[in-house]
Design an enzyme around this catalytic site. Structure first.
Site, PDB file in Angstrom:
ATOM      1  N   ILE A   1      13.016   3.522 -19.782  1.00 11.59           N
ATOM      2  CA  ILE A   1      12.244   4.822 -20.514  1.00 11.59           C
ATOM      3  C   ILE A   1      11.194   4.392 -21.052  1.00 11.59           C
ATOM      4  O   ILE A   1      10.399   5.285 -21.821  1.00 11.59           O
ATOM      5  CB  ILE A   1      13.543   5.058 -21.576  1.00 11.59           C
ATOM      6  CG1 ILE A   1      13.845   4.052 -22.453  1.00 11.59           C
ATOM      7  CG2 ILE A   1      14.640   5.725 -21.269  1.00 11.59           C
ATOM      8  CD1 ILE A   1      14.394   4.412 -23.689  1.00 11.59           C
TER       9      ILE A   1
ATOM     10  N   LYS B   1      14.115  -5.631 -19.060  1.00 12.13           N
ATOM     11  CA  LYS B   1      14.259  -5.872 -17.609  1.00 12.13           C
ATOM     12  C   LYS B   1      14.121  -7.273 -17.102  1.00 12.13           C
ATOM     13  O   LYS B   1      15.057  -7.435 -16.312  1.00 12.13           O
ATOM     14  CB  LYS B   1      12.727  -5.313 -17.105  1.00 12.13           C
ATOM     15  CG  LYS B   1      12.722  -3.862 -17.379  1.00 12.13           C
ATOM     16  CD  LYS B   1      13.515  -3.055 -16.383  1.00 12.13           C
ATOM     17  CE  LYS B   1      14.095  -1.930 -17.020  1.00 12.13           C
ATOM     18  NZ  LYS B   1      14.920  -0.876 -16.274  1.00 12.13           N
TER      19      LYS B   1
ATOM     20  N   THR C   1       6.435   9.601 -11.941  1.00 11.07           N
ATOM     21  CA  THR C   1       7.702  10.247 -12.305  1.00 11.07           C
ATOM     22  C   THR C   1       7.394  10.785 -13.685  1.00 11.07           C
ATOM     23  O   THR C   1       6.491  10.439 -14.526  1.00 11.07           O
ATOM     24  CB  THR C   1       8.868   9.642 -12.560  1.00 11.07           C
ATOM     25  OG1 THR C   1       8.449   8.408 -13.394  1.00 11.07           O
ATOM     26  CG2 THR C   1       9.129   8.617 -11.300  1.00 11.07           C
TER      27      THR C   1
ATOM     28  N   SER D   1      12.094  -3.998 -13.037  1.00  9.58           N
ATOM     29  CA  SER D   1      11.074  -3.526 -13.183  1.00  9.58           C
ATOM     30  C   SER D   1       9.805  -4.640 -13.000  1.00  9.58           C
ATOM     31  O   SER D   1      10.206  -6.043 -13.406  1.00  9.58           O
ATOM     32  CB  SER D   1      10.503  -2.800 -14.372  1.00  9.58           C
ATOM     33  OG  SER D   1       8.959  -2.720 -14.509  1.00  9.58           O
TER      34      SER D   1
ATOM     35  N   SER E   1      16.307   2.722 -14.560  1.00  6.63           N
ATOM     36  CA  SER E   1      15.337   1.962 -14.475  1.00  6.63           C
ATOM     37  C   SER E   1      14.334   1.916 -15.393  1.00  6.63           C
ATOM     38  O   SER E   1      13.677   1.104 -15.689  1.00  6.63           O
ATOM     39  CB  SER E   1      14.463   2.571 -13.396  1.00  6.63           C
ATOM     40  OG  SER E   1      13.889   3.808 -13.519  1.00  6.63           O
TER      41      SER E   1
ATOM     42  N   TYR F   1      10.546  -3.305 -23.574  1.00  8.69           N
ATOM     43  CA  TYR F   1      10.866  -3.023 -22.043  1.00  8.69           C
ATOM     44  C   TYR F   1      10.753  -4.092 -21.274  1.00  8.69           C
ATOM     45  O   TYR F   1      11.838  -4.249 -20.304  1.00  8.69           O
ATOM     46  CB  TYR F   1      10.175  -1.749 -21.753  1.00  8.69           C
ATOM     47  CG  TYR F   1      10.261  -1.405 -20.153  1.00  8.69           C
ATOM     48  CD1 TYR F   1      11.190  -0.441 -19.984  1.00  8.69           C
ATOM     49  CD2 TYR F   1       9.237  -1.727 -19.412  1.00  8.69           C
ATOM     50  CE1 TYR F   1      11.415   0.157 -18.727  1.00  8.69           C
ATOM     51  CE2 TYR F   1       9.381  -1.117 -18.024  1.00  8.69           C
ATOM     52  CZ  TYR F   1      10.536  -0.417 -17.755  1.00  8.69           C
ATOM     53  OH  TYR F   1      10.807   0.098 -16.599  1.00  8.69           O
TER      54      TYR F   1
END
Length: 226
Positions: A38, A115, A146, A86, A36, A111
């Site tokens: 980093i 995605k 997380t 995401s 998913s 990112y």
């Protein structure tokens, strides 16, 4: 900007078929959930070929899925590929600038771009394999508490401490997609909280950008050596 060579694409070529098989009551299906993400891609290690976030979220995902397809076809008609994307992708259109060629690297933007590519790849695969019994879906797990979120977005993580989802809650829709009868799911769709979600938001200019996915796939095949 420094690049970090990721081993994901190489490891993807060495998977064991038996490790990918999941036995569920009355059926044998194969489910792959892509990494998913980093968050911020950081400069680590020595000079190398691929930017880390791209290698993790796009090139590794693409290579593993492509190499698994012969095995997935054997598990038809209920083989599934579930890619964990995401909600960050809502801010970014699809772009062929895969490794962020701009002067000032922005990990959040990169990112989001990665995605978005996952969403478009899922659409492409779903269309290509719709008659071969291999089903493709993407999903958004929501913001979960997380270690990755804490490291990548420390201010965000601290501000929302105790208010984010648990890891189990984040994984819920992945498991749901793996177990649902395929007749109840939409091939190539993007899911959030067990329901189909929009892939584009108004006024963001992302919808028409998916037309460049074919040129992106050509680049990925070349990078992956397929």
């Amino acid at each position: 900007m420094n690049f970090t060579k990721s081993a994901f694409s190489e490891h993807a070529k060495n998977f064991k078929p038996e490790d990918m098989q999941v036995q569920m009551e009355g059926k044998n299906c194969i489910v792959t959930g892509a990494n998913s993400g980093i968050g911020f891609a950081t400069a680590e290690g020595l000079a190398s070929r691929y930017e880390l976030s791209f290698a993790t979220n796009v090139l590794g995902t693409y290579t593993l899925t492509e190499l698994m397809l012969p095995l997935l076809e054997k598990a038809a008609p209920d083989a599934r590929v579930i890619t964990v994307s995401s909600g960050g992708m809502y801010t970014s259109p699809l772009t062929t600038d895969l490794q962020f060629s701009g002067d000032t690297f922005d990990g959040v933007v990169q990112y989001a771009r990665n995605k978005r590519i996952q969403i478009a790849l899922t659409e492409k695969w779903a269309e290509k394999y719709k008659d071969k019994g291999v089903n493709f879906y993407s999903m958004h797990p929501g913001w979960a508490e997380t270690p990755g979120v804490a490291k990548s977005l420390p201010d965000f993580s601290k501000s929302f401490e105790g208010k984010l989802r648990s890891s189990e809650e984040g994984a819920d829709t992945v498991i749901w997609l793996a177990l649902q009868p395929k007749e109840k799911l939409v091939p190539g769709a993007f899911y959030f909280d067990r329901a189909e979600a929009p892939k584009h938001l108004p006024l963001t200019g992302t919808k028409n950008s998916h037309s460049v996915i074919d040129s992106i796939v050509e680049k990925l095949r070349s990078f992956a050596g397929l």
